[in-house]
Design an enzyme around this catalytic site. Sequence first.
Site, PDB file in Angstrom:
ATOM      1  CG  HIS A 127      -1.911   1.020   1.015  1.00  0.00           C
ATOM      2  ND1 HIS A 127      -1.877   2.475   1.950  1.00  0.00           N
ATOM      3  CD2 HIS A 127      -2.767   0.897   0.915  1.00  0.00           C
ATOM      4  CE1 HIS A 127      -3.071   3.291   1.694  1.00  0.00           C
ATOM      5  NE2 HIS A 127      -3.750   2.031   1.806  1.00  0.00           N
ATOM      6  CG  ASP A 205       0.214  -2.350   6.299  1.00  0.00           C
ATOM      7  OD1 ASP A 205       0.023  -2.496   7.398  1.00  0.00           O
ATOM      8  OD2 ASP A 205       0.041  -1.803   5.092  1.00  0.00           O
ATOM      9  CD  GLN A 208      -6.108  -4.860   3.382  1.00  0.00           C
ATOM     10  OE1 GLN A 208      -7.349  -5.701   4.332  1.00  0.00           O
ATOM     11  NE2 GLN A 208      -6.545  -3.588   3.325  1.00  0.00           N
ATOM     12  CE  LYS A 231      -7.369  -0.661   6.329  1.00  0.00           C
ATOM     13  NZ  LYS A 231      -8.356  -0.563   4.952  1.00  0.00           N
ATOM     14  CB  CYS A 371      -3.358   2.837  -1.535  1.00  0.00           C
ATOM     15  SG  CYS A 371      -4.767   4.099  -1.060  1.00  0.00           S
TER      16      CYS A 371
END
Length: 414
Positions: A127, A205, A208, A231, A371
């Site tokens: 991203h 990261d 997700q 999320k 993104c």
Amino acid sequence: MQTSFINIESIRNDFPILKRKVHKDKALVYLDNAATTQKPIQVINAISNYYLTYNSNIHRAVHELAEEATLAYETTRDKIAKFINAKNREEIVFVRGTTEAINLVAYAWGRQNIDKDDIIVTTEYEHHSNIVPWQLLAKEKGAKLEYIGVDDNGELILDHLDKYLQTGKVKLVAFSQMSNVLGTITDSEEIVKRCKKYGVRVLIDGAQSVPHLKVDLQKLDCDFFAFSAHKMLGPTGVGVLWARKELLQNMVPFNGGGDMIREVHKYETTWNDLPYKFEAGTPNIADVIGFAAALDYLDKIGMDKVREHEMELTKYALDKLSQMKGIILYGPKDVTKRGGVISFNLGDIHPHDLATIIDEDGIAIRSGHHCAQVLMERLDVSATSRASFYIYNTKEEVDVFVKSLNRAKELFKL
């Protein structure tokens, strides 16, 4: 409506928005969960209850409202530490989201530790929030930014990482645990293991991954980890940076102001204890409290069951979609290697046109570059369509989605 793993009907009853109609009479089929998830009534009520019964600033008063608000806010920190199996609650820093967490590391750790000709490594399926901060840092410091490539199956080519590590110049490797476009689940433990051999710091990261997989930070053994509440059923505007205590202690503050200080004098200031050193000003109290309710909700279901449900749903969707003539599916074919994210292109229909057409049938998907323009360049496309699933999605909704795609094909005479 039940899979082998969870009672979806019971879950769907907790989400008021799923009862609404769109375009007058169409049932909402929400397949844009990688962008943000819907919120259960338990989260909505937790936020409302804060404002209705104990709205107050935290940490700075001894009256009853302030003590109740402080306790609720800090209880969320404890629940997060347990949810991701962090060693110390002091390592949990509240931020606005994953983007701010990564920028905090780039500023407060990166500017102290990255020098001229050092190498920062990321991947081609990141991203923008895990690319742009490193571009800015590399430019400022005269460092180099390098990329681990993605193969045709949507998986990382780890030989690229080895090549960079062998230079002895790599200071940081930053990657997503799950791709927001391909759904690819990164072999995080293997990357961390290779980096540790060279004494290289690792940032992951988890925007997700944390909503969909059981995450164990003590097992992962990385140095920095970032994710967002919205999320995973929580409110927008709340995120988490986890970092090793010894790293946080040596990092400079990202923002200056109230609550992050111990003492302020005319010409010098001393910092508050961790994690408050990085939490300047009045925080997003209500939404942090709402996040606790989201964590409780996911804990009650169990993250193993969340994962099993999504694997079953993703396999069902991939089987249906792969039978469509003219469709290109991106990412691993093996559902054990991917999350509930399916990016695709259908014939020569532009993703924005496709999203507009199926929206008429009540179906919400995402279209564009997500993104992730570096990945779009790798795939040699300008955009894709993306459907993404969560705990309240059903096989019946997948059927409606596929039927709508076939209608779009007829409209475009494909």
